[in-house]
Write a protein that holds these residues in place. Structure first.
Motif, short mmCIF file in Angstrom:
data_model
loop_
_atom_site.label_atom_id
_atom_site.label_comp_id
_atom_site.label_asym_id
_atom_site.label_seq_id
_atom_site.Cartn_x
_atom_site.Cartn_y
_atom_site.Cartn_z
N UNK A 685 0.84 -1.20 0.00
CA UNK A 685 0.00 0.00 0.00
C UNK A 685 0.88 1.25 0.00
N UNK A 686 1.97 1.22 0.76
CA UNK A 686 2.90 2.37 0.75
C UNK A 686 3.48 2.58 -0.64
N UNK A 687 3.83 1.49 -1.33
CA UNK A 687 4.37 1.59 -2.68
C UNK A 687 3.34 2.17 -3.64
N UNK A 688 2.10 1.69 -3.53
CA UNK A 688 1.04 2.19 -4.42
C UNK A 688 0.78 3.67 -4.18
N UNK A 689 0.75 4.08 -2.90
CA UNK A 689 0.53 5.50 -2.58
C UNK A 689 1.66 6.34 -3.17
N UNK A 690 2.89 5.86 -3.02
CA UNK A 690 4.03 6.62 -3.53
C UNK A 690 3.98 6.70 -5.06
N UNK A 691 3.59 5.60 -5.73
CA UNK A 691 3.44 5.61 -7.18
C UNK A 691 2.41 6.63 -7.63
N UNK A 719 5.69 6.78 6.89
CA UNK A 719 5.93 8.03 6.17
C UNK A 719 7.40 8.15 5.73
N UNK A 720 8.33 7.66 6.59
CA UNK A 720 9.75 7.72 6.22
C UNK A 720 10.08 6.72 5.11
N UNK A 721 9.46 5.52 5.17
CA UNK A 721 9.67 4.56 4.08
C UNK A 721 9.08 5.07 2.78
N UNK A 722 7.92 5.79 2.86
CA UNK A 722 7.35 6.39 1.66
C UNK A 722 8.36 7.34 1.01
N UNK A 723 9.08 8.07 1.84
CA UNK A 723 10.09 8.99 1.31
C UNK A 723 11.23 8.22 0.64
N UNK A 724 11.64 7.05 1.24
CA UNK A 724 12.67 6.22 0.62
C UNK A 724 12.20 5.71 -0.73
N UNK A 725 10.93 5.20 -0.78
CA UNK A 725 10.40 4.66 -2.03
C UNK A 725 10.33 5.76 -3.09
N UNK A 743 11.05 -1.81 -12.68
CA UNK A 743 10.40 -2.94 -12.03
C UNK A 743 10.43 -2.71 -10.52
N UNK A 744 9.25 -2.99 -9.90
CA UNK A 744 9.17 -2.94 -8.43
C UNK A 744 8.83 -4.35 -7.98
N UNK A 745 9.76 -4.94 -7.20
CA UNK A 745 9.56 -6.30 -6.73
C UNK A 745 9.61 -6.30 -5.21
N UNK A 746 8.98 -7.31 -4.63
CA UNK A 746 9.02 -7.46 -3.18
C UNK A 746 9.06 -8.92 -2.83
N UNK A 747 9.46 -9.19 -1.58
CA UNK A 747 9.51 -10.57 -1.14
C UNK A 747 9.93 -10.64 0.30
N UNK A 748 10.07 -11.87 0.77
CA UNK A 748 10.40 -12.10 2.18
C UNK A 748 11.41 -13.22 2.26
N UNK A 749 12.41 -13.04 3.13
CA UNK A 749 13.43 -14.07 3.35
C UNK A 749 13.62 -14.21 4.84
N UNK A 750 12.94 -15.21 5.41
CA UNK A 750 13.03 -15.40 6.85
C UNK A 750 12.37 -14.24 7.58
N UNK A 751 13.13 -13.61 8.46
CA UNK A 751 12.63 -12.48 9.24
C UNK A 751 12.92 -11.15 8.57
#
Length: 836
Positions: A685-691, A719-725, A743-751
């Motif tokens: 959602x943060x990525x979509x808002x920033x886009x 809000x700070x991560x939105x600024x990074x994105x 390309x915007x990709x996301x994922x998870x690796x363990x923690x």
């Protein structure tokens, strides 16, 4: 005899200037060394003798051959002499010498002997010359190497004398073994016996010829064979016609034998003369050594008294010292011919005089070997410290007591040097610096107390076996030999840093000064070193440097924090402004959306009513329908209105919905309506808002492809991560020159959760990769970028205890992957304070 044994020696350099002379030469010309050296001999000797010496020296210098000449005339001291001068070229070049050694002898008496000898040898010499000129003659040494060959000998051999001289005599024999070491001939001549026989030789063309040879051993003064004289007769034709020439050979052999005997007589006489000359030269050398020994001691004041105590000799040093005194001291006053004991008696209250008189009596009585009396006197108005030595003088045959020798030795300079040495040693022993002296080979000569303490050496330790390299680290030992000592030798001094080792092996840095010392001949003799422990200085410098680095780091961090704070304040201001605008837009959008809902209801009602009217319309008269209703429908284009009105309402509702979403995304991006606290947020959602926010910035440069993976909610500051994105997306679009893909990709690796941004831009140069997160670093033109975007993003990700990976290939693009922990393990109060 004393006159005939005089000899003077000097040496010219290649410019024919005097480079060295002995004491006898200086005494001869009555000049000191400074008035002789580097001057031509014409400035030193009488004219005729100097000119002759100069001419012969020039010839010897050019030809490389020794020269001898004789001159009669007066010497500088007024005596008449017949001089025999020998000039010997020195050096490695055969035809051009480097220096010339000159030796002159007074040969007056020897000349008389030589004249008598010459008259005796003249007749023998004439016979010898006739024999050497007409006969086949050679001389060879003990190894069989030719020393001299006559013209007849070289003619038969078919080689010039220069080629034959130095060659082995066996090289011309048809059978070399006949003359080899161990052969009967070899043993016979080396045993001192005359050998006679026939030898077959080969000339240069390989042709054989026969010689009747007589080999006579020549003996030196000690009756040892040192050379061989060979007289040959060509008997080649005799061999060919032995019968016809036998009588002639016998006569020739008889003549050769007679001449050989004459030659032996002449040789013995010559050997006797050579022996006498050698004995005379040995006596001259002995006298010269004795004279040089006496002259070397002339710095001391020497006087000789006889058995009665009368002064019979005073040397020049004694006289010169007396001349430098206004009133001669009692121990120097007696002149030659005066009684020294009587002179001492005049100064009966002067203790040194009485001590000297007593020492002389003991020496004359043979009861005391040597006595020493120390005293002081004035010399050129300066106090001088001297010591008087009294020694017995044994003279005449059988060791008869001849008198006594009085020697004054000036100890003033020695006393001063001893005092200075004592002061220097005291200073060196009491200084905290290390002072050492080492020989040129590196062995220690002296080490002061500070040095002995540093290296754990006792005060009585023997330093003569301690090498200075053993006290240094290997690196400093190499530096000492390769740099320090050569620099000190060439420049006189070297300054630098060396490291020494304590007994436990601990290295100690030292600031050192090295001085090179040379002896009287200019050769490197030893070096001295003063070194100071700079461990504390280096430690202080390191601490100061560390504090300075820490201060610079703090200043840099403070600058970064200030810049980030400024950027954050700017972003906060923009967020507040955006939030305010969104709030102001949200109100009218609310009632417009509400009115559109009401309008849709009204229109639906009207359309339903219109359908009812259409149903009733069928019951109306045909004329009414044709004249009134149909024209009204046509004018209003009722069917179009019915279809378009529905579409207009749908489009208006969609527009209002989009505006509401933009306002909501703007509010979510600014987060003004939320507290700056850590919370779990949906990064998609943060990525979509920033886009949505940067859509207008990106849409003209790139197509955005979203490849979202499975991602849980992440504990963060949204809000700070939105600024990074936003920074990542804007930088990616700026990196694309014309049009590309992001390309915007996301994922998870363990923690850990990750978000990746990949672009098809120009990539980042390898040299810039390690600087992209530095504050104010930017490759954009002036005015196009601040250089704070990636720096601020890096700080925000670090605040989230994450990190950023970068992979870039020039010409292909760049990929940024942001790693974030799903749960923050840090202390939440501290994190909340940090967030604020």
């Amino acid at each position: 005899m004393a006159r005939a044994n005089r000899r003077w020696t000097w040496c010219w350099d290649s410019r024919l200037r005097v480079a060295w002379c002995d004491q006898a030469f200086m005494h001869l010309v009555e000049r000191n060394e400074g008035d002789i050296l580097n001057h031509p001999l014409t400035k030193v000797l009488p004219g005729d003798l100097a000119v002759a010496a100069q001419q012969h020296a020039l010839h010897a210098h050019q030809t490389g051959e020794s020269q001898y000449f004789e001159r009669r005339g007066p010497l500088p001291d007024g005596s008449e002499a017949l001089l025999g001068v020998t000039l010997i070229p020195l050096g490695n070049t055969p035809m051009m010498s480097d220096a010339i050694l000159g030796v002159a002898e007074d040969i007056a008496e020897r000349d008389i002997i030589s004249r008598n000898l010459e008259s005796i040898l003249a007749e023998h010499e004439a016979q010898r010359q006739a024999l050497f000129q007409a006969g086949i003659v050679c001389l060879f040494d003990l190894e069989g190497r030719l020393i001299y060959v006559s013209d007849s000998y070289s003619h038969l051999a078919g080689q010039v004398p220069e080629v034959l001289r130095g060659s082995l005599i066996t090289q011309q024999l048809q059978d070399p073994q006949y003359f080899s070491e161990g052969s009967e001939l070899w043993q016979e001549i080396h045993g001192g016996e005359i050998w006679r026989g026939e030898l077959c030789r080969l000339n240069a063309a390989g042709q054989a010829y026969w010689l009747q040879s007589t080999i006579v051993p020549l003996r030196d003064a000690h009756d040892r064979v040192y050379q061989f004289f060979q007289l040959d007769v060509d008997i080649t034709r005799t061999k060919q016609a032995a019968l016809s020439l036998e009588q002639n050979n016998l006569q020739l052999e008889s003549a050769v034998l007679a001449r050989t005997q004459e030659l032996e007589i002449a040789t013995r006489m010559l050997e006797n003369d050579i022996e006498k000359r050698r004995e005379a030269e040995a006596e001259l050398r002995r006298q010269q050594v004795l004279l040089e020994s006496v002259l070397a001691s002339l710095g001391e004041h020497i006087a000789v008294i006889d058995r009665e105590g009368v002064v019979i000799l005073r040397n020049q040093a004694w006289d010169q010292f007396t001349e430098g005194q206004d009133l001669p001291d009692p121990l120097h006053a007696p002149a030659p011919g005066e009684n020294y004991l009587n002179a001492c008696a005049l100064f009966d209250r002067y203790a040194p005089s009485q001590q000297t008189a007593e020492a002389i009596r003991l020496a004359l009585a043979g009861r005391e070997v040597r006595s020493e009396i120390e005293y002081s006197c004035l010399y050129h108005d300066q106090q001088r410290n001297l010591i008087m030595r009294v020694s017995p003088w044994i003279g005449g045959q059988g060791g008869v007591q001849g008198g006594a020798i009085l020697t004054h030795i000036d100890l003033t300079e020695l006393k001063q040097m001893q005092a200075a040495h004592t002061r220097l040693v005291s200073i060196a022993e009491n200084t905290s610096d290390v002072v050492m002296i080492a020989a040129s080979a590196g062995l220690l000569i002296y080490l002061n107390r500070a040095g002995r303490t540093l290296f754990g050496l006792q005060a009585t330790a023997d330093l003569s076996h301690v090498h200075v390299n053993d006290l240094l680290t290997p690196e400093s030992a190499a530096q000492l030999q390769a740099v320090a000592i050569p620099t000190a030798m060439s420049q006189g001094m070297w300054r630098g840093e060396l490291k020494v080792t304590r007994p436990g092996g601990e290295p100690v840095p030292m600031s050192a000064v090295l001085l090179a010392q040379f002896d009287g001949s200019g050769q490197f003799d030893h070096f001295s070193c003063i070194a100071r422990d700079i461990s504390e200085t280096i430690r202080s410098q390191n601490e100061l440097r560390k504090h300075n680095d820490e201060l610079q780091l703090l200043n840099s961090q403070l600058k970064q924090v200030q810049d980030q704070l400024l950027q954050s304040e700017k972003m906060a201001s923009i967020g507040q402004l955006a939030a305010g605008v969104a709030h102001e837009i949200n109100n009218p959008i609310g009632y417009v959306n509400s009115n559109l809902g009401s309008l849709e209801g009204y229109i639906n009602d009207l359309l339903a009513l219109l359908e009812t009217y259409e149903q009733v319309e069928a019951g109306l008269p045909e004329a009414v329908q044709q004249s009134v209703i149909q024209p009204a429908k046509q004018r209003a284009d009722l069917q179009f209105l019915r279809d378009d009105l529905t579409a207009l309402l749908a489009e208006s509702k969609e527009g209002i919905t989009r505006v509401k979403k933009i306002v909501q995304d703007l509010k979510d991006f600014s987060r003004v309506d939320s507290s700056s606290e850590w919370e779990f947020a949906n990064l998609h959602r943060c990525l979509d808002s920033t886009l949505n926010i940067v859509h207008n910035e990106v849409k003209y440069k790139a197509n955005v492809v979203k490849e979202y993976g499975e991602l849980p909610e992440v504990q963060c500051l949204p809000s700070q991560l939105n600024q990074v994105f936003m920074n990542m997306l804007v930088n990616a679009s700026h990196a694309i020159k014309e049009h590309g893909t992001i390309w915007i990709r996301s994922g998870c690796d363990g923690e850990l959760a990750w978000v990746e941004f990949q672009d098809t831009g120009g990539g980042i140069a390898p040299d810039n990769l390690k600087r992209i997160f530095d504050p104010f670093f930017t490759t954009k033109p002036v005015g196009k970028g601040t250089g704070l975007g990636l720096s601020l993003s890096y700080s925000i990700v670090q605040k989230h205890h994450g990190h950023i990976d970068v992979n870039s290939v020039q010409g292909q693009g760049t990929t940024f992957r942001i790693w974030l922990p799903i749960h923050q393990e840090a202390d939440m109060p501290e994190m909340q304070a940090e967030a604020r």
